[in-house]
Design a protein around this motif. Structure first.
Motif, PDB file in Angstrom:
ATOM      1  N   UNK A   1      21.983  66.640  43.196  1.00  0.00           N
ATOM      2  CA  UNK A   1      21.499  66.081  44.457  1.00  0.00           C
ATOM      3  C   UNK A   1      21.029  64.636  44.269  1.00  0.00           C
ATOM      4  N   UNK A   2      20.389  64.350  43.142  1.00  0.00           N
ATOM      5  CA  UNK A   2      19.943  62.982  42.863  1.00  0.00           C
ATOM      6  C   UNK A   2      21.154  62.071  42.683  1.00  0.00           C
ATOM      7  N   UNK A   3      22.149  62.531  41.940  1.00  0.00           N
ATOM      8  CA  UNK A   3      23.369  61.731  41.759  1.00  0.00           C
ATOM      9  C   UNK A   3      24.056  61.494  43.100  1.00  0.00           C
ATOM     10  N   UNK A   4      24.090  62.524  43.951  1.00  0.00           N
ATOM     11  CA  UNK A   4      24.702  62.372  45.270  1.00  0.00           C
ATOM     12  C   UNK A   4      23.906  61.384  46.120  1.00  0.00           C
ATOM     13  N   UNK A   5      22.581  61.438  46.026  1.00  0.00           N
ATOM     14  CA  UNK A   5      21.737  60.513  46.796  1.00  0.00           C
ATOM     15  C   UNK A   5      22.023  59.072  46.394  1.00  0.00           C
ATOM     16  N   UNK A   6      22.167  58.834  45.108  1.00  0.00           N
ATOM     17  CA  UNK A   6      22.479  57.481  44.638  1.00  0.00           C
ATOM     18  C   UNK A   6      23.828  57.018  45.195  1.00  0.00           C
ATOM     19  N   UNK A   7      24.793  57.916  45.232  1.00  0.00           N
ATOM     20  CA  UNK A   7      26.106  57.586  45.790  1.00  0.00           C
ATOM     21  C   UNK A   7      26.005  57.320  47.293  1.00  0.00           C
ATOM     22  N   UNK A   8      25.223  58.134  47.993  1.00  0.00           N
ATOM     23  CA  UNK A   8      25.058  57.983  49.441  1.00  0.00           C
ATOM     24  C   UNK A   8      24.409  56.651  49.801  1.00  0.00           C
ATOM     25  N   UNK A   9      23.548  56.157  48.942  1.00  0.00           N
ATOM     26  CA  UNK A   9      22.836  54.906  49.222  1.00  0.00           C
ATOM     27  C   UNK A   9      23.784  53.716  49.342  1.00  0.00           C
ATOM     28  N   UNK A  10      24.985  53.848  48.827  1.00  0.00           N
ATOM     29  CA  UNK A  10      25.972  52.771  48.970  1.00  0.00           C
ATOM     30  C   UNK A  10      26.370  52.569  50.429  1.00  0.00           C
ATOM     31  N   UNK A  11      26.024  53.509  51.285  1.00  0.00           N
ATOM     32  CA  UNK A  11      26.405  53.446  52.692  1.00  0.00           C
ATOM     33  C   UNK A  11      25.274  52.963  53.599  1.00  0.00           C
ATOM     34  N   UNK A  12      24.207  52.464  53.017  1.00  0.00           N
ATOM     35  CA  UNK A  12      23.063  51.989  53.807  1.00  0.00           C
ATOM     36  C   UNK A  12      23.459  50.979  54.876  1.00  0.00           C
ATOM     37  N   UNK A  13      24.361  50.093  54.547  1.00  0.00           N
ATOM     38  CA  UNK A  13      24.759  49.032  55.467  1.00  0.00           C
ATOM     39  C   UNK A  13      25.472  49.514  56.715  1.00  0.00           C
TER      40      UNK A  13
END
Length: 177
Positions: A133-145
């Motif tokens: 879940x932490x690894x997925x969260x880090x990946x998801x953060x690339x979509x902040x913009x």
């Protein structure tokens, strides 16, 4: 990041917002009830629903399928209600294509370490699942913009106040008025 807690608090404080209850293939967690947190279905049922076009959006997250009921959303929109979808970035991309005027809010934990502590503190997931879940969260953060608003959930009272401010600002837009 505390997304579910923030959503629950917002719904309790603002009776004008309806929460969409997603469908999922994941097993219920302790204390969850079918139809309240999620509509729990098995994989074949979910895939059949998706094939029939019953979902507004759907995504696979953490090895489970999630989807938002198209019929429910259409009914709520026809009634003029504000609707909140608690979905990931994949679902948000799909919804944005169908409803370009929708508003996206990304909720972040104050740090990766804080996220790990929160997930561990829930006592619901194994160390392996928490790591995924932490690894997925880090990946998801690339979509902040891709989102109009970002709320950093460091202190819960401040984060819920920020969320309420976003809702108020959206309701005050010229096009809405």
């Amino acid at each position: 990041a505390g997304k579910t807690t923030l959503v629950k608090m917002l719904i309790e404080r603002d009776s004008g917002i309806r929460l969409s209850v997603s469908y999922t293939t994941r097993a219920p967690r302790p204390g969850e009830a079918n139809g309240r947190e999620y509509h729990f279905v098995d994989v074949p049922a979910f895939l059949a629903m998706r094939e029939r076009g019953e979902f507004l959006e759907s995504a696979e997250v953490h090895g489970n399928h999630y989807g938002t009921s198209r019929v429910w959303i259409e009914k709520e929109m026809a009634a003029g209600r504000d609707i909140l979808l608690e979905i990931d970035w994949q679902g948000a991309q799909q919804v944005r294509l169908l409803f370009p005027g929708c508003i996206g809010i990304f909720v972040l934990p104050p740090s990766v370490e804080a996220l790990e502590r929160r997930l561990t503190g829930r006592g619901q997931d194994s160390a392996d699942i928490i790591a995924r879940r932490v690894a997925a969260a880090l990946s998801e953060m690339r979509h902040l913009g891709e989102f109009e608003y970002v709320i950093i959930n460091n202190e819960l009272p401040e984060a819920i106040a920020d969320l309420q401010c976003v809702v108020r600002a959206v309701r005050l837009r010229y096009a809405v008025q």
